[in-house]
Scaffold this motif. Structure first.
Motif, PDB file in Angstrom:
ATOM      1  N   ILE A   1      51.239 -37.572 -13.095  1.00 28.58           N
ATOM      2  CA  ILE A   1      51.408 -38.879 -12.460  1.00 28.58           C
ATOM      3  C   ILE A   1      52.048 -38.736 -11.088  1.00 28.58           C
ATOM      4  N   ASN A   2      52.905 -37.714 -10.918  1.00 32.07           N
ATOM      5  CA  ASN A   2      53.535 -37.478  -9.611  1.00 32.07           C
ATOM      6  C   ASN A   2      52.507 -37.008  -8.588  1.00 32.07           C
ATOM      7  N   GLN A   3      51.577 -36.162  -9.021  1.00 26.04           N
ATOM      8  CA  GLN A   3      50.530 -35.720  -8.098  1.00 26.04           C
ATOM      9  C   GLN A   3      49.643 -36.883  -7.673  1.00 26.04           C
ATOM     10  N   LEU A   4      49.361 -37.791  -8.580  1.00 28.59           N
ATOM     11  CA  LEU A   4      48.563 -38.957  -8.215  1.00 28.59           C
ATOM     12  C   LEU A   4      49.321 -39.867  -7.268  1.00 28.59           C
ATOM     13  N   ALA A   5      50.632 -39.951  -7.468  1.00 27.90           N
ATOM     14  CA  ALA A   5      51.447 -40.791  -6.576  1.00 27.90           C
ATOM     15  C   ALA A   5      51.481 -40.215  -5.163  1.00 27.90           C
ATOM     16  N   ASP A   6      51.405 -38.882  -5.062  1.00 24.38           N
ATOM     17  CA  ASP A   6      51.462 -38.223  -3.741  1.00 24.38           C
ATOM     18  C   ASP A   6      50.097 -38.072  -3.092  1.00 24.38           C
TER      19      ASP A   6
END
Length: 575
Positions: A517-522
């Motif tokens: 989810i962090n990679q998608l946020a970035d």
């Protein structure tokens, strides 16, 4: 009439001079190789092995490592890199391309080298044969023509994978080995150093496989029971050791580099590859026994040449029969004891078969049309049976074209007309010259004509033959990548393991990706993802807070009715 006969004499004389001169024979052999390996070589669809080679080459050209190859951005250490270097080097000259005809040029060149290297080896092996003095070099040249028109050699030489490179380099090494052992000691050093170079390149093409499947069987046959050969090798021991050392240095250079750079990955790949010999593509011991059939139209002659009681007294004046038969049988045995078996692995068996075929054809050529005596009976009917089988195949070709009725190949088309003309002219000749008069030279020229005619007239129809069971009106990777919504996106990922053929069809790397989810946020720019299920079901929970799926489509993996369906999606960050 005398004037007419006199006027035709220079033409016959020119053809005779052409076919007896070294340059003339080389020209004819090059033309045959041009048709066998280069003409319409982009007709067939890309194969699995080609996909792996072409994807790795594409990543080299795109800036990847040439010494530590990757395939879809993962280490590709299972095969040595020489064939991949050849394809990548070609693209350095031409620019990146997905043109199969162009990408297969290095393999076609390797197949041509295989034929010419084999010709050189046959010249060395037949140089001292008693009947070779009557027509110097003819048996060796005929063997090279047989090899260039053998079925398995043609099909392998038209594919950009590893086997043809490895076999070609190993054959060159054998030619220089035998040539060095038959030369004075001072000259032997140059020959055997060259042998070491080519054998090292063979290892860089497919590891130890060509040494095991081609070189070892030849050496066993050449040295066992041949004291004169062993004496020649001992007399040139220094040059032989030099060649061996060069082969080890060249062949071992890349594995050593990989071991020093990525030892854990190299160990893992080595374990998998060794285990695969015993548990992948396992076939029974006798799987390779019909190997003579893979010579194609020469199969009947090849089978007869393998029968020792019949063939040995006829062939030994033209070829060293015991050595060549031992080469073929040792190779068959060594391949058969390995559990993993594939048809293309029989490629190293084709050269000794080609020389056996040439020896028997030369023996038949020197006999009268109706040999006398019971022992000679097979010499009378075998060529006629061969002619009859060729006639049946020849007559079937236009019938098959008419029944298939492919556009541009059916009744009334130019190619159909040419095939009918070929069948008529050669068919009448087979009846008169082959069956009635037993003219072996005509059978040889007819066989060569048929092989080249089939490649030239029927090969363009091969894509339609491959797709005869295709399901129409489907969308594939090649089409969806051209859609504007996907075409402009630079980064592609796969949420599941994507088959390498699809990676090749995508035109770029599609590495596997398991986003958090962090990679998608970035995520800063749009990306394309492919997956077995719709992307919304593969992404982590909460993905819709950071990205949106602006477009989703689907594509089939292949053209069969049971083809899998994958999904392709464009993901865009939410600003």
């Amino acid at each position: 009439m005398p004037d007419q006969a006199a006027s035709s004499q220079p033409h016959v004389s020119f053809i005779t001079r052409l076919l007896t001169s070294q340059w003339g024979r080389a020209l004819v052999l090059a033309l045959v190789c041009g048709v066998s390996f280069f003409l319409y070589n982009g007709a067939s669809a890309v194969s699995l092995m080609e996909s792996r080679n072409f994807v790795a080459a594409r990543e080299m050209v795109a800036g990847g490592s040439w010494l530590i190859p990757t395939m879809n951005q993962e280490l590709r250490l299972a095969k040595p890199p020489l064939p991949t270097w050849a394809v990548a080097g070609l693209q350095q000259l031409t620019g990146p391309t997905d043109n199969l005809a162009l990408l297969r040029l290095p393999a076609a060149m390797a197949a041509t080298l295989l034929v010419f290297f084999f010709w050189g080896l046959c010249c060395e092996l037949t140089r001292r044969q008693t009947h070779d003095d009557d027509a110097p070099g003819r048996t060796a040249w005929l063997a090279a023509l047989v090899l260039a028109t053998s079925l398995l050699v043609i099909t392998t030489g038209r594919e950009g994978q590893w086997d043809i490179f490895a076999t070609s380099m190993a054959m060159g090494g054998l030619w220089l080995l035998v040539g060095g052992w038959q030369r004075p000691v001072r000259q032997a050093y140059r020959w055997l150093a060259g042998a070491g170079l080519l054998l090292g390149l063979a290892v860089l093409s497919k590891g130890p496989v060509p040494l095991y499947a081609l070189v070892l069987p030849f050496l066993l046959a050449y040295l066992i029971g041949q004291p004169f050969h062993r004496q020649a090798v001992r007399a040139r021991a220094g040059a032989t050791v030099l060649g061996f050392v060069l082969a080890v240095i060249i062949g071992g250079s890349w594995p050593l580099y990989v071991w020093l750079k990525v030892a854990p990955a190299a160990r893992s790949v080595a374990r998998v590859e060794i285990a695969s010999w015993a548990d992948r593509h396992v076939q029974p011991f006798w799987y390779y026994w019909p190997f003579f059939a893979f010579t194609g139209l020469w199969a009947l002659v090849a089978l007869a040449a393998l029968v020792w009681p019949y063939a040995r007294p006829r062939l030994r004046g033209f070829i060293p029969y015991a050595v060549v038969l031992g080469w073929a049988l040792f190779g068959l045995l060594l391949l058969s004891i390995v559990p993993e078996k594939k048809e293309r692995y029989m490629l190293p068996l084709m050269p000794p078969l080609a020389l056996l075929v040439a020896g028997l054809l030369r023996a038949w050529q020197t006999q009268p049309a109706y040999p006398v005596g019971l022992r000679s009976a097979p010499d009378a009917w075998l060529p006629r049976v061969w002619a009859f089988l060729l006639l049946l195949l020849l007559l079937a070709l236009p019938v098959v074209m008419a029944l298939a009725d492919y556009p541009g190949f059916g009744v009334g088309s130019l190619r159909f007309g040419l095939m009918v003309a070929l069948a008529t002219v050669v068919g009448v000749g087979l009846v008169r010259e082959g069956i009635m008069r037993r003219r072996v030279s005509f059978l040889i020229s007819s066989t060569l004509t048929m092989v080249l005619g089939i490649v030239g007239l029927a090969m363009p129809a091969y894509p339609r033959w491959e797709g005869r069971r295709d399901v129409t009106d489907r969308q594939y990777m090649g089409q969806v990548k051209q859609l504007p919504v996907f075409r402009g996106v630079g980064e592609w990922y796969s949420l599941d393991t994507l088959h390498v053929k699809q990676v090749w069809a995508a035109g770029q790397s599609v590495p596997i990706w398991h986003p958090t989810i962090n990679q998608l946020a970035d995520l800063a720019r749009p990306v394309v993802v492919v997956s077995e299920r719709p992307a919304a079901k593969k992404l982590p929970a909460g993905w819709s807070r950071f990205i949106r799926i602006s477009r989703q489509d689907s594509f089939y993996l292949d053209r069969s009715r049971n083809s899998g369906l994958w999904f392709i999606s464009r993901l865009e960050p939410i600003r």
